[in-house]
Design an enzyme around this catalytic site. Structure first.
Site, PDB file in Angstrom:
ATOM      1  N   ASP A   1     -19.030  45.355 -64.253  1.00  0.00           N
ATOM      2  CA  ASP A   1     -19.366  43.931 -64.328  1.00  0.00           C
ATOM      3  C   ASP A   1     -20.683  43.593 -63.650  1.00  0.00           C
ATOM      4  O   ASP A   1     -21.470  42.790 -64.164  1.00  0.00           O
ATOM      5  CB  ASP A   1     -18.224  43.073 -63.784  1.00  0.00           C
ATOM      6  CG  ASP A   1     -17.760  43.476 -62.390  1.00  0.00           C
ATOM      7  OD1 ASP A   1     -18.320  44.417 -61.792  1.00  0.00           O
ATOM      8  OD2 ASP A   1     -16.803  42.845 -61.897  1.00  0.00           O
TER       9      ASP A   1
ATOM     10  N   MET B   1     -14.850  46.602 -61.792  1.00  0.00           N
ATOM     11  CA  MET B   1     -15.132  47.999 -61.441  1.00  0.00           C
ATOM     12  C   MET B   1     -14.031  48.584 -60.558  1.00  0.00           C
ATOM     13  O   MET B   1     -13.182  47.880 -60.033  1.00  0.00           O
ATOM     14  CB  MET B   1     -16.479  48.094 -60.731  1.00  0.00           C
ATOM     15  CG  MET B   1     -17.669  47.704 -61.605  1.00  0.00           C
ATOM     16  SD  MET B   1     -19.259  47.881 -60.776  1.00  0.00           S
ATOM     17  CE  MET B   1     -19.350  49.669 -60.594  1.00  0.00           C
ATOM     18  N   HIS B   2     -14.071  49.901 -60.427  1.00  0.00           N
ATOM     19  CA  HIS B   2     -13.282  50.686 -59.466  1.00  0.00           C
ATOM     20  C   HIS B   2     -11.810  50.868 -59.829  1.00  0.00           C
ATOM     21  O   HIS B   2     -11.126  51.694 -59.205  1.00  0.00           O
ATOM     22  CB  HIS B   2     -13.329  50.078 -58.056  1.00  0.00           C
ATOM     23  CG  HIS B   2     -14.690  49.697 -57.576  1.00  0.00           C
ATOM     24  ND1 HIS B   2     -15.740  50.572 -57.551  1.00  0.00           N
ATOM     25  CD2 HIS B   2     -15.172  48.506 -57.125  1.00  0.00           C
ATOM     26  CE1 HIS B   2     -16.808  49.948 -57.083  1.00  0.00           C
ATOM     27  NE2 HIS B   2     -16.499  48.699 -56.831  1.00  0.00           N
TER      28      HIS B   2
END
Length: 490
Positions: free
Chosen positions: A239, A80-81
């Site tokens: 995830d 992520m991110h």
């Protein structure tokens, strides 16, 4: 068959499951690694994810001998991110700043001052942190304005792979929660945050719930992957959201503790639960109409990989774990603070630094390895401590990721959490959950809850054995971070 693809940090994994939820194939392709030109920087090449995804898909299909036309649907998940910046033609403008990148604290401070700490949590359920996508965009605007001026689309890692497979720009609610641009409570982009930050809404992709079909394999994607053109592709999840689906973490009281490169303690909720101090993340769940709260340790599995690569290059993880088993619980006082990339929960400190503490001449390699395993578990226990403070129920804990695969690390977690922990039959985590979301999207199951009920099964329960020893050790561990801050003069 249903295909789940997990675009992780260390590599991409493809998993094929049947309609009963049985894993029929699993194949992973490693990534080139993380580029870190300066302390706290972490970048990867999106093209490398696409290469690894193609290899993983081909490998999984080869294991089973299935053809693209036999795959009903595809779901994606991943780290992520990460901030993938594309121009108007869909070309990557620069390497992606990934979740572990810590360079953007000045941008976090600017955004917090502009919007206000409390207002930002009200709007997004989260504070401004260097890990989040928005702060990375602000860093590029300040330091690379020539690149910022060319941005037309912003995606996260798995969404870039989907774009290459389908030609569509899309993102799911759970992933979008980690951008700091989502109104998490109302499951929509926050126009107020985007305007305050100076980010055009046109850059942001269309939003979908996790199991929604958001795209189909294009002719170009079919040629690159061997999948059939027109195959439905579900929105999926980041995830942690997909991993929670794969572990059946949907109802309040159900909790997962997952150790991958980072470590996450994840609890499902029926409504947004906000921590006014911002120590925990509150995101939309991959399951429609649900949310979750989670704490994150940046350097979880990364700690063990760092130790191996730095001090035991010739050793496998299994060999290291076997040596660690020679040391007693508590490591005779040796402790590891896993702050290799700063720390999120509970410290919100990108400047935090890792350390071994309490070294004596009697400590050998077994103690050091076990101290790493215990230190990561202690860092995850910090989240359970916050759950108790905020009244988040914990009725059952399921383990996932690399921390669930080794018997010693499983036992250490049960001892540190002071709670029995469950292992599941399917150990493919996020990729398995992504496949379940894809199956839900094409009505193999009527809901995410039905998919989990039909496929997620507990294989083993591990009871605590040295909980009292670990409770005392955790109390000592809690004193390390303040001491490290004092040593650093902060």
């Amino acid at each position: 068959m249903l295909l789940g693809i997990d675009v992780g940090t260390g590599g991409t994994r493809a998993v094929l499951i049947d309609r009963a939820g049985k894993v029929k194939a699993s194949f992973a392709s490693e990534h080139a690694g993380i580029r870190s030109e300066h302390i706290g920087w972490a970048e990867q090449e999106p093209e490398d994810w696409w290469r690894a995804a193609r290899e993983a898909i081909a490998g999984a299909m080869a294991q089973t001998g299935v053809t693209g036309s036999e795959i009903e649907a595809v779901g994606l998940t991943g780290q992520m991110h990460g901030c993938v910046m594309l121009d108007a033609d869909g070309a990557v403008l620069r390497p992606a700043l990934i979740w572990a990148d810590q360079r953007t604290q000045p941008q976090c401070d600017w955004l917090t001052e502009k919007i206000g700490f409390e207002r930002l949590i009200e709007l997004t359920c989260n504070p401004a942190l260097p890990n989040f996508t928005l702060t990375k965009l602000l860093w590029v605007r300040e330091h690379q304005p020539e690149i910022f001026a060319k941005i037309a689309h912003v995606l996260c890692p798995k969404d870039y792979v989907r774009y290459r497979m389908t030609g569509e720009f899309a993102m799911d609610m759970q992933e979008a929660s980690g951008t700091l641009l989502l109104d998490v409570a109302n499951r929509r982009w926050s126009a107020e945050v985007a305007e305050a930050a100076g980010i055009p809404m046109s850059w942001l992709p269309r939003l979908f719930e996790g199991p929604e079909i958001c795209a189909r394999i294009s002719a170009a994607g079919a040629g690159a992957t061997g999948l059939a053109a027109g195959t439905p592709v579900a929105a999926g999840a980041g995830d942690q959201g997909a991993g929670a689906v794969g572990m059946g973490i949907l109802a309040p009281g159900s909790v997962s503790a997952t150790i991958g490169t980072s470590g996450v303690v994840f609890a499902a909720t029926d409504a947004p639960t906000k921590d006014r101090l911002g120590r925990l993340h509150t995101f939309c769940h991959a399951a429609p109409g649900r949310w979750h709260v989670m704490g994150v340790t940046n350097g979880a599995g990364l700690s063990l990989r760092y130790f191996r690569d730095t001090f035991a290059k010739e050793s496998s993880y299994d060999e290291l774990s076997a040596r660690a088993a020679e040391a007693p619980a508590g490591c005779n006082g040796l402790m590891w603070a896993p702050y290799l990339f700063g720390e999120r929960t509970p410290h919100l400190d990108p400047e935090a630094r890792a350390a071994f503490v309490g070294i004596t001449a009697s400590h050998g390699q077994p103690h050091f390895v076990r101290a790493v395993l215990e230190g990561v578990a202690f860092s995850l226990q910090d989240t359970f401590t916050l759950f108790a403070e905020l009244g988040v129920p914990v009725r059952g804990i399921r383990l996932g990721g690399g921390g669930a695969r080794g018997p010693l690390w499983r036992q250490i977690q049960a001892d540190v959490y002071g709670h029995p922990v469950d292992l599941l039959e399917a150990e493919e985590g996020g990729a398995f959950g992504a496949a379940l979301l894809a199956g839900t999207g094409v009505k193999v199951w009527e809901s995410v809850e039905a998919a989990c009920a039909a496929t997620v099964r507990v294989a083993e329960t591990i009871a605590p054995r040295d909980a009292d020893v670990m409770k005392d050790a955790y109390a000592r561990y809690r004193r390390i971070y303040p001491a490290l801050r004092e040593i650093a003069g902060r």
